[in-house]
Design an enzyme around this catalytic site. Sequence first.
Site: not given
Ligand code: PLP
Ligand code: SF4
Length: 412
Positions: A138-139, A142, A151, A155, A158, A160, A319, A356, A363
């Site tokens: 996305r960025y 990175r 996991c 949580c 979460c 995801r 989120d 986010d 972010k």
């Molecule tokens: C959070 C995130 C990152 C890392 O972002 P940083 O600001 O560098 O910590 C990279 N890719 C995705 C998709 C993210 O959600």
């Molecule tokens: S936030 Fe989601 S991915 Fe992270 S430890 Fe908790 S359950 Fe696992």
Amino acid sequence: MHTDLPSPEDPEEPPSRGRLASLKEFHSAGRGFWGNIPDADWHDWRWQLRHRITTLEQLQRLMPTLTPEEFAGTQLANHRLALAITPYFFNLIDPADENCPIRWQVIPRVEETHTASWEMSDPCGEDSHSPVPGLVHRYPDRVLFLVTDRCAAYCRYCTRSRLVSNATGYDFHPDFAGQIEYIRQHSEVRDVLLSGGDPLLFNDERLEHLLSQLRAIPHVEFLRIGTRIPIFLPQRITPQLCDMLRKYHPLFISIHSNHPRELTTEVRDALARLADAGIPLGNQSVLLRNVNDDPVVMKAHLQKLLLCRVKPYYLYQCDLISGSAHLRSSVRKGLEIMEKLRGHTTGYAVPQYVIDAPDGGGKVPINPDYILSRNADRVVIRNYEGKVFEYPEGPDGTPMTAPPVEIEEALV
Ligand SMILES: *Cc1c(COP(=O)(O)O)cnc(C)c1O
Ligand code: SF4
């Protein structure tokens, strides 16, 4: 213009100091129901994983004080997000306290089934930014590299949850060869963040295989692991793991802790092992209602992280994940907390508060307003005490310079 400014002195400050200090004390999670287990088993991460609490029956037996909301939520748990709690982490729950901040993070509640139209299963739009399965780009420089959908514990909020534990039938299949090939072919990727699920659930050999392949890509400068294992399963942070990880520097780790009670003596020792292996440690927290949306609790947590050699990195606005309304706090509350941190304690303890942005906006930093106005010749700012200051600046942002002085005059 100044009516919204904070009062310089927080009237609650003196009585809360004792609370702050007590929140920062370190305790062991203890053995709880597992008093008879041999030490070697208790300290073995595989034993902890094998003995996780995953069913309503187990939970009821260990916690007869389950509320009707929790009972109903746990009955339905596997439709949305799996239930798993390590015995170690379970011991941090106060069964006598319905509002226990640990309890709300890991025990399902019926509110998880209440969803609103603005809630989403993929609130950060990750799936639409995924060039190959398991990779989110996305960025610009990175990528997020999803390693597993498992996991150590789950949580309830979460981001995801569509993916973790496969509870919703998402059918997550990372394609490591494809993920690595994509990174190889994209020389702009200088930073790879391993996440999931929890990468540290892999055994040392599998994890090393992945890290060594990524390290072998010349343009990958910096590796990161996002993990909640030091908090859920500190036993996993073995000296052998640390010896393996230190071969792949520069390697950073972001842990995920939300409340000071999660920082036990066991966690402190595990984090010390990682820090002693030269791994810079950051923390990501989620702002959670009744868990950490309180300035005294938040400050104690952040300062306690520093005692564990961890720099608070991000504080996330929760989120808009489906069924998480009961755990979400407001942006207003988040800003109020940030206001009570900056200047009141060291900048090392202050995380960046972010939202986010829904649908893959990434972010976005959220800060209290410290700039009151910008005029043609100055910027008007205020400090943490609400005192107002001016900083001279030209209309187009040029620094203000003193008017020229005659040389003879200057020499006198
Ligand atoms: C959070 C995130 C990152 C890392 O972002 P940083 O600001 O560098 O910590 C990279 N890719 C995705 C998709 C993210 O959600
Ligand atoms: S936030 Fe989601 S991915 Fe992270 S430890 Fe908790 S359950 Fe696992």
